[in-house]
Design an enzyme around this catalytic site. Sequence first.
Site, short mmCIF file in Angstrom:
data_model
loop_
_atom_site.label_atom_id
_atom_site.label_comp_id
_atom_site.label_asym_id
_atom_site.label_seq_id
_atom_site.Cartn_x
_atom_site.Cartn_y
_atom_site.Cartn_z
N ARG A 61 0.82 -1.22 0.00
CA ARG A 61 0.00 0.00 0.00
C ARG A 61 0.84 1.26 0.00
O ARG A 61 0.36 2.33 -0.36
CB ARG A 61 -1.01 -0.05 1.14
N GLU A 98 4.21 -7.18 14.30
CA GLU A 98 3.45 -7.37 15.52
C GLU A 98 2.88 -8.78 15.62
O GLU A 98 2.49 -9.24 16.67
CB GLU A 98 2.34 -6.32 15.68
#
Length: 174
Positions: A61, A98
């Site tokens: 993105r 994460e």
Amino acid sequence: MTVDQYRSLIREVPDFPRAGILFYDITTLLKDPAAFAAIADELTAYYQGQGISKVVGIESRGFIYGGTLAQRLKAGFVPVRKPGKLPAAIYEVNYELEYGSNSLAIHRDAIVKGERVLIVDDLLATGGTAAATVMLIKQLGGEIAGLDFLVELQSLNGRDKLAGYPVHSTILYP
């Protein structure tokens, strides 16, 4: 447009890509032509005149606004890709997400020593992807002009991994 208007256009998807992760889907913002143009205008004005030679977009993105900004700033565009996506000689770095680990690569001839580089991605979470990209740019001798994110999740403290570099985020979530 206001930040609240931008925020209202972002879809929140629970448990994606894994259970417990809240994914901020910017595709719902990108499909709004007024919002897409307004953010591009704001970012262009923000970075205009900073002598940026290259805009580095992080897969995938980061390519969207990265390419737009590069064109508007009259800078080159450089993609930072996931493994196996670049056809010529590369530098590669591993990093932690994460929810796991990954690696990123850049062509060895993408940046000339001393060029001012703006790094662009859609989201700053824990900062691992951005910090890995900084390492790649530094390995090539580039100067980090800044890092830009459409969305920042402040509670994950991603800025901590980018200490010493200018960081700009358009939409902040606590």
